[in-house]
Motif scaffolding. Structure first.
Motif, mmCIF file in Angstrom:
data_model
loop_
_atom_site.group_PDB
_atom_site.id
_atom_site.type_symbol
_atom_site.label_atom_id
_atom_site.label_comp_id
_atom_site.label_asym_id
_atom_site.label_seq_id
_atom_site.Cartn_x
_atom_site.Cartn_y
_atom_site.Cartn_z
ATOM 1 N N VAL A 58 0.851 -1.192 0.000
ATOM 2 C CA VAL A 58 0.000 0.000 0.000
ATOM 3 C C VAL A 58 0.887 1.242 0.000
ATOM 4 N N VAL A 59 0.613 2.157 -0.900
ATOM 5 C CA VAL A 59 1.347 3.429 -0.956
ATOM 6 C C VAL A 59 0.376 4.544 -0.611
ATOM 7 N N ARG A 60 0.615 5.181 0.527
ATOM 8 C CA ARG A 60 -0.272 6.234 1.001
ATOM 9 C C ARG A 60 0.501 7.180 1.898
ATOM 10 N N GLY A 61 0.183 8.449 1.816
ATOM 11 C CA GLY A 61 0.867 9.414 2.669
ATOM 12 C C GLY A 61 0.437 10.838 2.361
ATOM 13 N N SER A 62 1.196 11.785 2.837
ATOM 14 C CA SER A 62 0.912 13.196 2.578
ATOM 15 C C SER A 62 2.220 13.952 2.454
ATOM 16 N N VAL A 63 2.164 15.090 1.793
ATOM 17 C CA VAL A 63 3.344 15.924 1.620
ATOM 18 C C VAL A 63 2.888 17.375 1.527
ATOM 19 N N VAL A 64 3.673 18.271 2.104
ATOM 20 C CA VAL A 64 3.378 19.702 2.005
ATOM 21 C C VAL A 64 4.073 20.233 0.759
ATOM 22 N N LEU A 65 3.286 20.685 -0.204
ATOM 23 C CA LEU A 65 3.859 21.227 -1.430
ATOM 24 C C LEU A 65 4.476 22.595 -1.132
ATOM 25 N N PRO A 66 5.741 22.796 -1.497
ATOM 26 C CA PRO A 66 6.437 24.041 -1.137
ATOM 27 C C PRO A 66 5.787 25.309 -1.675
ATOM 28 N N ARG A 67 5.065 25.209 -2.794
ATOM 29 C CA ARG A 67 4.424 26.392 -3.377
ATOM 30 C C ARG A 67 2.905 26.384 -3.209
ATOM 31 N N ASN A 188 6.734 21.763 -6.802
ATOM 32 C CA ASN A 188 5.660 20.970 -6.206
ATOM 33 C C ASN A 188 5.690 19.529 -6.714
ATOM 34 N N LEU A 189 5.905 19.367 -8.010
ATOM 35 C CA LEU A 189 5.947 18.024 -8.593
ATOM 36 C C LEU A 189 7.101 17.209 -8.011
ATOM 37 N N GLU A 190 8.263 17.816 -7.913
ATOM 38 C CA GLU A 190 9.424 17.091 -7.404
ATOM 39 C C GLU A 190 9.259 16.744 -5.920
ATOM 40 N N ALA A 191 8.561 17.605 -5.165
ATOM 41 C CA ALA A 191 8.296 17.301 -3.752
ATOM 42 C C ALA A 191 7.364 16.095 -3.647
#
Length: 238
Positions: A58-67, A188-191
C-alpha cells in the motif's frame, strides 16, 4: 464518432505521444494547453510498479507542497481543551468535539480536511460511514490524527496534499494551478515524487516509478522523462 473540437486538436498537436519530455518542458506544454475559461488544476498521474491487492504494498501518505496548491482549504478539527484553542489559533475553520460530530451527523460538510487528536477518535470513529466515502476520515498515516493539531492545521492550510495508490497502482494528485509559474509547478511536482519514492514498500520488486504524466483539467497528458527530475529518477524501461 464525436467530432473533436479545434481546441482539443490544438492541444493534441502540442505533444509527441512517443516522447518523454524534460520536466520543465512538460509543464510548459501543460500550461500552454490550459485554455479553458477557468484556472485549471495541474494534475499528476504516477504509475507504480506495485501489487495494490497486497497489504504490504500500500502506498499512502501526505506531503506539504512548497508552493501550495492554489486552493483555499477549509479545515475541521476534533479536539478539546488546550488543543482546541491551538487549532483555532492556527487557523482552523471549525473546531469541536461531540458538538461537531452531531453537526456532521446532521449534514454539515463545509470542510475539505478533517484533523483529530488521538483522544477524539472515539468521537470520530462512528462518523466513518459519512467521512470515509468522501476521503475525509482522519488517519495517522497522512498526519491527520495527531496530538500536534497546530502543526497539522498549518500544513493543511499551507499546501499539504494526500496521495494514495488506487487499485491499478496509480497515484493521482493535484500540484497546483495553470496560473502558477513553471518553477513553482516543478518544485511541487518534485516534492510529490520524492515523497512517493520515500513511501516505496520494501516488498516491491522491479521498477517502482514506471511512468509519470502531467496534465491540466481540460488539457492533454504529457509524459515526463524521470531522469530530468532534480536528483534524477531511474527512467522506466521501454
Amino acid at each position: 464518432m464525436a467530432k473533436i473540437s479545434k481546441r482539443v486538436q490544438k492541444n493534441v498537436a502540442l505533444v509527441d505521444r512517443s516522447k518523454a519530455y524534460e520536466v520543465k518542458a512538460a509543464l510548459e506544454i501543460v500550461k500552454k494547453a490550459a485554455t479553458a475559461k477557468f484556472d485549471e488544476s495541474v494534475d499528476v498521474a504516477v504509475n507504480l510498479g506495485i501489487d495494490s491487492k497486497k497489504s504490504d504494498q500500500v502506498v499512502r501518505g501526505s506531503v506539504v507542497l512548497p508552493r501550495g496548491t492554489g486552493k483555499t482549504v477549509r479545515v475541521a478539527v476534533f479536539a478539546q481543551g488546550a488543543n482546541a484553542e491551538k487549532a483555532k489559533n492556527a487557523g482552523a475553520d471549525v473546531v469541536g468535539f461531540d458538538d461537531l460530530a452531531e453537526k456532521i451527523k446532521g449534514g454539515f460538510m463545509d470542510f475539505d480536511v478533517v484533523i483529530a487528536t488521538p483522544d477524539a477518535m472515539k468521537v470520530v470513529g462512528p462518523l466513518g460511514q459519512v467521512l470515509g466515502p468522501r476521503g475525509l476520515m482522519p488517519n495517522p498515516k497522512v498526519g491527520t490524527v495527531t496530538p500536534n493539531v497546530e502543526e497539522a492545521v498549518k500544513n493543511a492550510k499551507g499546501g499539504q496534499v494526500q496521495y494514495r495508490a488506487d487499485k491499478a497502482g496509480i497515484v493521482q494528485c493535484t500540484i497546483g494551478r495553470a496560473s502558477f509559474d513553471v518553477t513553482a509547478l516543478v518544485e511541487n511536482l518534485e516534492a510529490l515524487v520524492a515523497a512517493i519514492n520515500k513511501a516505496k514498500p520494501s516488498a516491491t520488486k522491479g521498477i517502482y516509478l514506471k511512468k509519470v504524466s502531467v496534465s491540466s483539467t481540460m488539457g492533454v497528458g504529457v509524459r515526463i522523462d524521470q531522469s530530468t527530475f532534480a536528483g534524477g529518477q531511474v527512467p522506466a524501461q521501454q
